[in-house]
Design a protein around this motif. Structure first.
Motif, mmCIF file in Angstrom:
data_model
loop_
_atom_site.group_PDB
_atom_site.id
_atom_site.type_symbol
_atom_site.label_atom_id
_atom_site.label_comp_id
_atom_site.label_asym_id
_atom_site.label_seq_id
_atom_site.Cartn_x
_atom_site.Cartn_y
_atom_site.Cartn_z
ATOM 1 N N ALA A 30 -1.968 7.201 6.036
ATOM 2 C CA ALA A 30 -1.385 8.503 5.660
ATOM 3 C C ALA A 30 -1.399 9.428 6.877
ATOM 4 O O ALA A 30 -0.447 10.183 7.114
ATOM 5 C CB ALA A 30 -2.162 9.111 4.496
ATOM 6 N N GLU A 31 -2.456 9.358 7.671
ATOM 7 C CA GLU A 31 -2.536 10.208 8.860
ATOM 8 C C GLU A 31 -1.476 9.824 9.894
ATOM 9 O O GLU A 31 -0.900 10.683 10.548
ATOM 10 C CB GLU A 31 -3.957 10.135 9.449
ATOM 11 N N MET A 32 -1.194 8.502 10.004
ATOM 12 C CA MET A 32 -0.138 8.076 10.953
ATOM 13 C C MET A 32 1.190 8.723 10.562
ATOM 14 O O MET A 32 1.936 9.215 11.406
ATOM 15 C CB MET A 32 0.074 6.549 10.886
ATOM 16 N N LEU A 33 1.488 8.694 9.253
ATOM 17 C CA LEU A 33 2.753 9.263 8.776
ATOM 18 C C LEU A 33 2.755 10.787 8.975
ATOM 19 O O LEU A 33 3.738 11.358 9.455
ATOM 20 C CB LEU A 33 2.976 8.926 7.291
ATOM 21 N N ALA A 34 1.626 11.408 8.623
ATOM 22 C CA ALA A 34 1.537 12.873 8.747
ATOM 23 C C ALA A 34 1.689 13.280 10.215
ATOM 24 O O ALA A 34 2.366 14.270 10.527
ATOM 25 C CB ALA A 34 0.202 13.362 8.186
ATOM 26 N N ALA A 35 1.099 12.496 11.119
ATOM 27 C CA ALA A 35 1.174 12.829 12.551
ATOM 28 C C ALA A 35 2.629 12.757 13.010
ATOM 29 O O ALA A 35 3.115 13.629 13.740
ATOM 30 C CB ALA A 35 0.308 11.870 13.357
ATOM 31 N N HIS A 36 3.327 11.723 12.544
ATOM 32 C CA HIS A 36 4.735 11.604 12.937
ATOM 33 C C HIS A 36 5.533 12.818 12.427
ATOM 34 O O HIS A 36 6.366 13.373 13.157
ATOM 35 C CB HIS A 36 5.345 10.312 12.386
ATOM 36 N N ILE A 37 5.253 13.217 11.192
ATOM 37 C CA ILE A 37 5.993 14.352 10.605
ATOM 38 C C ILE A 37 5.695 15.645 11.382
ATOM 39 O O ILE A 37 6.591 16.410 11.689
ATOM 40 C CB ILE A 37 5.644 14.474 9.105
ATOM 41 N N GLY A 65 0.807 -1.217 0.000
ATOM 42 C CA GLY A 65 0.000 0.000 0.000
ATOM 43 C C GLY A 65 0.843 1.270 0.000
ATOM 44 O O GLY A 65 0.311 2.370 0.172
ATOM 45 N N LYS A 66 2.151 1.119 -0.252
ATOM 46 C CA LYS A 66 3.051 2.290 -0.225
ATOM 47 C C LYS A 66 2.623 3.387 -1.175
ATOM 48 O O LYS A 66 2.632 4.553 -0.827
ATOM 49 C CB LYS A 66 4.481 1.921 -0.669
ATOM 50 N N SER A 67 2.262 2.987 -2.413
ATOM 51 C CA SER A 67 1.972 4.011 -3.432
ATOM 52 C C SER A 67 0.749 4.833 -3.044
ATOM 53 O O SER A 67 0.751 6.063 -3.171
ATOM 54 C CB SER A 67 1.708 3.374 -4.793
ATOM 55 N N THR A 68 -0.295 4.153 -2.576
ATOM 56 C CA THR A 68 -1.515 4.866 -2.202
ATOM 57 C C THR A 68 -1.227 5.830 -1.063
ATOM 58 O O THR A 68 -1.646 7.002 -1.084
ATOM 59 C CB THR A 68 -2.588 3.848 -1.739
ATOM 60 N N VAL A 69 -0.480 5.346 -0.080
ATOM 61 C CA VAL A 69 -0.171 6.177 1.073
ATOM 62 C C VAL A 69 0.729 7.349 0.662
ATOM 63 O O VAL A 69 0.528 8.488 1.102
ATOM 64 C CB VAL A 69 0.500 5.311 2.164
ATOM 65 N N ALA A 70 1.700 7.071 -0.225
ATOM 66 C CA ALA A 70 2.608 8.130 -0.681
ATOM 67 C C ALA A 70 1.808 9.224 -1.406
ATOM 68 O O ALA A 70 2.038 10.414 -1.209
ATOM 69 C CB ALA A 70 3.676 7.556 -1.597
ATOM 70 N N ARG A 71 0.834 8.796 -2.220
ATOM 71 C CA ARG A 71 0.022 9.770 -2.956
ATOM 72 C C ARG A 71 -0.778 10.638 -1.978
ATOM 73 O O ARG A 71 -0.820 11.860 -2.088
ATOM 74 C CB ARG A 71 -0.907 9.036 -3.927
ATOM 75 N N LEU A 72 -1.420 10.000 -1.001
ATOM 76 C CA LEU A 72 -2.236 10.741 -0.038
ATOM 77 C C LEU A 72 -1.380 11.685 0.804
ATOM 78 O O LEU A 72 -1.766 12.819 1.078
ATOM 79 C CB LEU A 72 -2.978 9.765 0.893
ATOM 80 N N LEU A 73 -0.196 11.209 1.179
ATOM 81 C CA LEU A 73 0.674 12.049 2.003
ATOM 82 C C LEU A 73 1.200 13.234 1.183
ATOM 83 O O LEU A 73 1.290 14.354 1.701
ATOM 84 C CB LEU A 73 1.834 11.205 2.545
ATOM 85 N N ALA A 74 1.513 12.991 -0.099
ATOM 86 C CA ALA A 74 2.006 14.078 -0.956
ATOM 87 C C ALA A 74 0.936 15.170 -1.072
ATOM 88 O O ALA A 74 1.243 16.357 -1.074
ATOM 89 C CB ALA A 74 2.394 13.545 -2.332
#
Ligand code: CDP
Length: 226
Positions: A215-222, A17-26
């Motif tokens: 995507a929110e988990m990654l965004a929260a960490h950032i 699911g990397k690509s989907t998450v990368a797109r949402l995070l971008a």
């Protein structure tokens, strides 16, 4: 406004699911994401089109690189992959035939070396995220944020089966899981840049989570680590 700069590396195994998450995070960060798997797939597709045999004759593929150009170029503000001066055939890159040989192509050391500069050059396109297998370990070890996104083998097989294009007709959950396991094994055991989390990567297990939640988990960490 200042050009957004590359800072996020997302690595992980096939169909995690990397690509989907990368797109949402971008979308949240404002900037482009780049799927480096497409580079390996484009070279695998060209090798197949020329009738080469990446598994038994990798030297043929290395020879092919002499007459090959591969680069992302901006079109209407978005990066588009160009192979030998033409837009790369996106649908053809995701066929079962390409999936079957891409990891053989990706384990050729000289080919990975050739792709180093292609990938590092992409920083200038306003890329904020790159995703692949070795972005945090080899391509951009200095990335500020590194994530290793994964999911259980069964969950990854389910996700791949739900995508159109890449799985062969008549595929079952078992056959897809076996194909993914074969590719994981090749990617994790190759000599150059094997698939593994960077020591400083944050592991994200995505079973049971929607792409938005991940995507929110990654965004929260950032947000918490400015
Ligand atoms: O979409 P999926 O997760 O199936 O794979 P992909 O990201 O399109 O990558 C296809 C293949 O390219 C991988 O299985 C690896 O063999 C190779 N690859 C790599 O070696 N290094 C990368 N940075 C990206 C992809």
């Amino acid at each position: 406004m200042e050009q957004p700069i590359f800072q996020v590396a997302i690595d992980g195994p096939a169909a995690s699911g990397k690509s989907t998450v990368a797109r949402l995070l971008a979308q949240r960060l404002g900037g482009h994401y780049l799927n480096t798997g497409a580079l390996y797939r484009a070279l695998a597709w060209k090798a197949l089109s020329l009738g080469l045999h990446p598994d038994t004759h990798p030297e043929e593929v290395v020879e092919m690189l002499k007459g090959t150009t591969l680069a992302y170029r901006l079109r209407q503000g978005a990066p588009v992959l160009h192979l030998d001066g033409q837009e790369a055939p996106q649908e053809a890159l995701r066929t079962p035939q390409v999936a079957a040989v891409v990891s053989q192509v990706a384990k050729i050391p000289a080919l990975r070396e050739w792709l180093l500069e292609v990938q590092r050059d992409c920083r200038h396109l306003g890329i904020v995220i790159m995703e692949g297998r070795d972005i945090g370990t080899v391509i951009f070890p200095q990335a500020k944020y590194k994530f290793f996104v994964t999911a259980s083998p069964l969950e990854r097989a389910r996700r791949r089966l739900a995508q159109t294009g890449e799985v062969p007709q008549g595929a079952t959950l078992e056959s897809v899981a076996a194909d993914i396991a074969r590719r994981d094994a090749l990617d994790s055991t190759r000599e150059v840049a094997p698939l593994r989390p960077a020591p400083d990567a944050i592991l994200i297990q995505t079973d049971g989570h929607t792409p938005d939640e991940v995507a929110e988990m990654l965004a929260a960490h950032i947000r918490q680590t400015p």
